[in-house]
Enzyme design. Structure first.
Site, PDB file in Angstrom:
ATOM      1  N   TYR A   1       0.869  -1.287   0.100  1.00 32.90           N
ATOM      2  CA  TYR A   1       0.164   0.021   0.118  1.00 32.90           C
ATOM      3  C   TYR A   1       0.935   1.380  -0.018  1.00 32.90           C
ATOM      4  O   TYR A   1       1.678   1.689   0.933  1.00 32.90           O
ATOM      5  CB  TYR A   1      -0.876   0.174   1.221  1.00 32.90           C
ATOM      6  CG  TYR A   1      -1.868  -1.135   1.117  1.00 32.90           C
ATOM      7  CD1 TYR A   1      -2.189  -2.003   0.097  1.00 32.90           C
ATOM      8  CD2 TYR A   1      -2.705  -1.377   2.443  1.00 32.90           C
ATOM      9  CE1 TYR A   1      -2.936  -2.825   0.131  1.00 32.90           C
ATOM     10  CE2 TYR A   1      -3.666  -2.560   2.594  1.00 32.90           C
ATOM     11  CZ  TYR A   1      -3.610  -3.360   1.430  1.00 32.90           C
ATOM     12  OH  TYR A   1      -4.546  -4.432   1.612  1.00 32.90           O
TER      13      TYR A   1
ATOM     14  N   HIS B   1       0.379 -11.876   1.275  1.00 25.47           N
ATOM     15  CA  HIS B   1      -0.510 -11.109   0.510  1.00 25.47           C
ATOM     16  C   HIS B   1      -1.308 -11.745  -0.476  1.00 25.47           C
ATOM     17  O   HIS B   1      -2.619 -11.860  -0.746  1.00 25.47           O
ATOM     18  CB  HIS B   1      -0.026  -9.670   0.018  1.00 25.47           C
ATOM     19  CG  HIS B   1      -1.065  -8.589   0.020  1.00 25.47           C
ATOM     20  ND1 HIS B   1      -0.713  -7.228  -0.083  1.00 25.47           N
ATOM     21  CD2 HIS B   1      -2.327  -8.605  -0.431  1.00 25.47           C
ATOM     22  CE1 HIS B   1      -1.797  -6.422  -0.072  1.00 25.47           C
ATOM     23  NE2 HIS B   1      -2.817  -7.331  -0.442  1.00 25.47           N
TER      24      HIS B   1
ATOM     25  N   SER C   1     -12.623  -5.674   1.843  1.00 24.15           N
ATOM     26  CA  SER C   1     -13.544  -4.990   1.390  1.00 24.15           C
ATOM     27  C   SER C   1     -15.097  -5.432   1.737  1.00 24.15           C
ATOM     28  O   SER C   1     -15.851  -5.722   0.869  1.00 24.15           O
ATOM     29  CB  SER C   1     -13.545  -5.311  -0.217  1.00 24.15           C
ATOM     30  OG  SER C   1     -12.220  -4.936  -0.665  1.00 24.15           O
ATOM     31  N   PRO C   2     -15.391  -5.582   2.935  1.00 25.50           N
ATOM     32  CA  PRO C   2     -16.393  -6.126   3.512  1.00 25.50           C
ATOM     33  C   PRO C   2     -17.897  -4.919   3.124  1.00 25.50           C
ATOM     34  O   PRO C   2     -18.991  -5.678   3.294  1.00 25.50           O
ATOM     35  CB  PRO C   2     -16.322  -5.923   4.960  1.00 25.50           C
ATOM     36  CG  PRO C   2     -15.457  -4.844   5.343  1.00 25.50           C
ATOM     37  CD  PRO C   2     -14.426  -4.847   4.226  1.00 25.50           C
ATOM     38  N   LEU C   3     -17.605  -3.978   2.671  1.00 31.23           N
ATOM     39  CA  LEU C   3     -18.737  -2.925   2.174  1.00 31.23           C
ATOM     40  C   LEU C   3     -18.662  -2.998   0.637  1.00 31.23           C
ATOM     41  O   LEU C   3     -19.161  -2.043   0.001  1.00 31.23           O
ATOM     42  CB  LEU C   3     -18.521  -1.468   2.762  1.00 31.23           C
ATOM     43  CG  LEU C   3     -18.423  -1.352   4.323  1.00 31.23           C
ATOM     44  CD1 LEU C   3     -17.925  -0.009   4.825  1.00 31.23           C
ATOM     45  CD2 LEU C   3     -19.858  -1.596   4.907  1.00 31.23           C
TER      46      LEU C   3
ATOM     47  N   ARG D   1     -16.173  -2.617  -1.150  1.00 34.52           N
ATOM     48  CA  ARG D   1     -15.537  -1.379  -1.619  1.00 34.52           C
ATOM     49  C   ARG D   1     -16.443  -0.121  -1.806  1.00 34.52           C
ATOM     50  O   ARG D   1     -16.266   0.746  -2.723  1.00 34.52           O
ATOM     51  CB  ARG D   1     -14.910  -1.599  -3.075  1.00 34.52           C
ATOM     52  CG  ARG D   1     -13.716  -2.955  -3.202  1.00 34.52           C
ATOM     53  CD  ARG D   1     -13.173  -2.933  -4.334  1.00 34.52           C
ATOM     54  NE  ARG D   1     -12.064  -4.017  -4.369  1.00 34.52           N
ATOM     55  CZ  ARG D   1     -12.198  -5.264  -4.397  1.00 34.52           C
ATOM     56  NH1 ARG D   1     -13.388  -5.730  -4.353  1.00 34.52           N
ATOM     57  NH2 ARG D   1     -11.159  -5.907  -4.361  1.00 34.52           N
ATOM     58  N   GLY D   2     -17.379  -0.125  -0.916  1.00 36.72           N
ATOM     59  CA  GLY D   2     -18.242   1.079  -0.963  1.00 36.72           C
ATOM     60  C   GLY D   2     -19.581   0.984  -1.507  1.00 36.72           C
ATOM     61  O   GLY D   2     -20.538   1.609  -1.247  1.00 36.72           O
ATOM     62  N   PHE D   3     -19.689   0.031  -2.416  1.00 37.92           N
ATOM     63  CA  PHE D   3     -21.097  -0.298  -3.276  1.00 37.92           C
ATOM     64  C   PHE D   3     -22.333  -0.513  -2.294  1.00 37.92           C
ATOM     65  O   PHE D   3     -23.313  -0.002  -2.342  1.00 37.92           O
ATOM     66  CB  PHE D   3     -20.751  -1.202  -4.383  1.00 37.92           C
ATOM     67  CG  PHE D   3     -22.095  -1.616  -4.967  1.00 37.92           C
ATOM     68  CD1 PHE D   3     -22.656  -0.655  -6.008  1.00 37.92           C
ATOM     69  CD2 PHE D   3     -23.046  -2.579  -4.641  1.00 37.92           C
ATOM     70  CE1 PHE D   3     -23.761  -0.828  -6.605  1.00 37.92           C
ATOM     71  CE2 PHE D   3     -24.152  -2.607  -5.346  1.00 37.92           C
ATOM     72  CZ  PHE D   3     -24.543  -1.663  -6.348  1.00 37.92           C
TER      73      PHE D   3
HETATM   74  N1  LIG Z   1      -5.805  -8.419   1.232  1.00 35.61           N
HETATM   75  C1  LIG Z   1      -6.110  -8.034   0.339  1.00 35.61           C
HETATM   76  O1  LIG Z   1      -5.862  -8.417  -0.889  1.00 35.61           O
HETATM   77  C2  LIG Z   1      -6.966  -6.459   0.261  1.00 35.61           C
HETATM   78  C3  LIG Z   1      -7.658  -6.059  -0.744  1.00 35.61           C
HETATM   79  C4  LIG Z   1      -8.302  -5.119  -0.617  1.00 35.61           C
HETATM   80  C5  LIG Z   1      -8.591  -4.393   0.803  1.00 35.61           C
HETATM   81  N2  LIG Z   1      -7.861  -5.016   1.722  1.00 35.61           N
HETATM   82  C6  LIG Z   1      -8.230  -4.468   3.039  1.00 35.61           C
HETATM   83  O2  LIG Z   1      -9.552  -4.038   3.401  1.00 35.61           O
HETATM   84  C7  LIG Z   1      -9.769  -2.764   3.704  1.00 35.61           C
HETATM   85  C8  LIG Z   1     -11.066  -2.474   3.314  1.00 35.61           C
HETATM   86  O3  LIG Z   1     -11.309  -2.667   2.113  1.00 35.61           O
HETATM   87  P1  LIG Z   1     -12.036  -1.701   0.681  1.00 35.61           P
HETATM   88  O4  LIG Z   1     -11.404  -0.272   1.195  1.00 35.61           O
HETATM   89  O5  LIG Z   1     -11.548  -2.251  -0.312  1.00 35.61           O
HETATM   90  O6  LIG Z   1     -13.384  -1.772   1.010  1.00 35.61           O
HETATM   91  P2  LIG Z   1     -14.465  -1.630   1.895  1.00 35.61           P
HETATM   92  O7  LIG Z   1     -14.351  -1.377   3.190  1.00 35.61           O
HETATM   93  O8  LIG Z   1     -15.697  -2.298   1.662  1.00 35.61           O
HETATM   94  O9  LIG Z   1     -15.283  -0.123   1.574  1.00 35.61           O
HETATM   95  C9  LIG Z   1     -14.351   0.971   1.582  1.00 35.61           C
HETATM   96  C10 LIG Z   1     -14.955   2.185   0.776  1.00 35.61           C
HETATM   97  O10 LIG Z   1     -16.327   2.341   1.373  1.00 35.61           O
HETATM   98  C11 LIG Z   1     -16.686   3.650   1.785  1.00 35.61           C
HETATM   99  N3  LIG Z   1     -17.260   3.619   2.935  1.00 35.61           N
HETATM  100  C12 LIG Z   1     -16.858   3.151   4.008  1.00 35.61           C
HETATM  101  N4  LIG Z   1     -17.800   3.301   4.996  1.00 35.61           N
HETATM  102  C13 LIG Z   1     -18.842   3.843   4.505  1.00 35.61           C
HETATM  103  C14 LIG Z   1     -20.199   4.147   5.010  1.00 35.61           C
HETATM  104  N5  LIG Z   1     -20.477   3.806   6.242  1.00 35.61           N
HETATM  105  N6  LIG Z   1     -21.034   4.662   4.172  1.00 35.61           N
HETATM  106  C15 LIG Z   1     -20.812   5.011   2.631  1.00 35.61           C
HETATM  107  N7  LIG Z   1     -19.380   4.595   2.301  1.00 35.61           N
HETATM  108  C16 LIG Z   1     -18.377   4.194   3.120  1.00 35.61           C
HETATM  109  C17 LIG Z   1     -15.046   4.370   1.773  1.00 35.61           C
HETATM  110  O11 LIG Z   1     -15.254   5.796   1.299  1.00 35.61           O
HETATM  111  P3  LIG Z   1     -14.759   6.852   2.403  1.00 35.61           P
HETATM  112  O12 LIG Z   1     -13.407   6.789   2.554  1.00 35.61           O
HETATM  113  O13 LIG Z   1     -15.081   8.121   1.622  1.00 35.61           O
HETATM  114  O14 LIG Z   1     -15.738   6.619   3.799  1.00 35.61           O
HETATM  115  C18 LIG Z   1     -14.361   3.566   0.815  1.00 35.61           C
HETATM  116  O15 LIG Z   1     -14.292   3.992  -0.459  1.00 35.61           O
HETATM  117  C19 LIG Z   1      -8.710  -1.786   3.209  1.00 35.61           C
HETATM  118  O16 LIG Z   1      -8.325  -0.861   3.771  1.00 35.61           O
HETATM  119  C20 LIG Z   1      -7.394  -2.889   3.130  1.00 35.61           C
HETATM  120  O17 LIG Z   1      -6.661  -2.984   4.435  1.00 35.61           O
HETATM  121  C21 LIG Z   1      -7.279  -6.162   1.691  1.00 35.61           C
END
Ligand SMILES: NC(=O)c1ccc[n+]([C@@H]2O[C@H](COP(=O)([O-])OP(=O)(O)OC[C@H]3O[C@@H](n4cnc5c(N)ncnc54)[C@H](OP(=O)(O)O)[C@@H]3O)[C@@H](O)[C@H]2O)c1
Length: 328
Positions: free
Chosen positions: A57, A124, A203-205, A207-209
């Site tokens: 990252y 990873h 990406s439990p959300l 990725r925001g969708f």
């Molecule tokens: N191991 C792997 O290969 C891998 C891959 C991907 C991710 N990850 C890890 O998983 C973590 C989370 O994944 P992710 O960032 O991909 O996806 P996510 O947590 O599913 O979604 C994050 C996105 O949702 C938005 N968001 C968060 N909370 C919200 C809410 N309550 N209402 C509306 N929008 C919201 C955020 O925007 P805002 O910032 O504008 O709130 C951001 O763009 C990463 O930070 C990383 O540490 C690991």
């Protein structure tokens, strides 16, 4: 916030962690660094004890940010980071989990994170050129030296998890898992259950969708990797709205937001599941943490399962070039 244990390892963390990637990588233009450091510290004040980062990252700058933010509050905090790419001087960025590279990343991550030991060190992505036994063996040595505390795998297939676990017990598997990506239910979650391994949905959300804040007019800027993902084309963002409508419906009944229902659904699957939603905004951090207090009944879960089974999701989660790197 309630705590959860990652499998049989005894590693205890807050029921919801903070995914730190988007604080400066892959989620659009990086917000102000000082504000992101303050956000990480605000998460600690709210009881979050589990923080997720990775060497790649940035590369490097996300670990540095997390290390600086948590430098004064180490007690009871678990920082997870990841190795697995060729990012050394002149590196190609390709998968590289050769033992010498793992050892180098450990040394460098310790410095960037400002810690004496890496709490949880994930591979990873599985490296097809390095037997997983060699990877597990390298981490085992680092654990024996006190430089690493726990071993993890990310996006590994069930047979790889089994082979790795035989050499060095795996504390947690981190893979994508949410209401729009449920593949881990087939083999990975049963393997974790059998072996006593915790599971960390990334990406439990979606990725925001899944939060309901996106539609076909949503655009992504800067280094946001969603521009490359088939599920984030305008067509897919439009076609997949029924999933959001379902979360909104359940949310109305439970007095919760779609994001909170998406997280509560994950928490309800197994007591050893710990999602790591990412956000750059304090009010969303509060919203996401609030999901830990929402209980979905058997009836709620049945209703969600039935409704979801009637929805088909449009678009692959990764483009073909990246899809081959998962599930190995
Ligand atoms: N191991 C792997 O290969 C891998 C891959 C991907 C991710 N990850 C890890 O998983 C973590 C989370 O994944 P992710 O960032 O991909 O996806 P996510 O947590 O599913 O979604 C994050 C996105 O949702 C938005 N968001 C968060 N909370 C919200 C809410 N309550 N209402 C509306 N929008 C919201 C955020 O925007 P805002 O910032 O504008 O709130 C951001 O763009 C990463 O930070 C990383 O540490 C690991």
């Amino acid at each position: 916030m309630q705590k959860r244990k990652l499998g049989k390892s005894g590693l205890e963390v807050s029921a919801i962690g903070l995914g730190c990637m988007g604080l400066n990588y892959h989620r659009g233009p990086a917000p102000d660094r000082k504000e992101m450091i303050a956000l990480v510290r605000a998460a600690v004040e709210r009881g979050v004890t589990f923080f997720d980062t990775a060497e790649v990252y940035g590369p490097f700058t996300n670990e540095e940010l997390v290390g600086e933010a948590l430098a004064s509050v180490k007690k009871g905090i678990v920082i997870a980071t990841k190795f697995g790419f060729d990012l050394g001087p002149g590196g190609t960025g390709a998968p590289n989990s050769r033992p010498e590279r793992i050892r180098q990343v450990a040394e460098d991550s310790l410095k960037r994170l400002r810690v004496e030991a890496v709490d949880l060190f994930y591979q990873h992505r599985v490296d097809p050129n390095v037997p997983i036994e060699d990877v597990a063996g390298a981490v085992k040595e680092l654990i024996a030296q006190g430089k690493v505390r726990h071993f993890g795998l990310s996006e590994a297939g069930a047979s790889t998890i089994l082979r790795a676990h035989a050499v060095q017990p795996v504390t947690a598997v981190q893979s994508e898992y949410s209401l729009w990506w449920r593949e881990p239910e087939a083999e990975v979650l049963p393997a974790c259950d059998e072996l006593g391994i915790g599971f960390v949905p990334f990406s439990p959300l979606g990725r925001g969708f899944l939060t309901g804040k996106m539609d076909e007019t949503t655009t992504f800027g800067g280094n946001d990797n969603r521009t490359t993902l088939p599920r984030f084309t305008p067509e897919a963002l439009k076609a997949n709205q029924p999933l959001v409508h379902l979360l909104e419906d359940i949310g109305r009944k439970k007095k919760a937001t779609p994001a909170q229902i998406a997280l509560a659904w994950l928490l309800a699957q197994k007591p050893w599941i710990v999602p790591i939603p990412g956000t750059t905004k304090l009010h969303r951090l509060d919203e996401n943490i609030g999901a830990a207090a929402i209980e979905l009944t058997e009836q709620d879960l049945r209703a969600i399962a039935e409704a979801v089974s009637k929805i088909s999701v449009l678009g692959d989660r990764y483009p073909a070039t990246q899809a081959g790197m998962t599930g190995r």
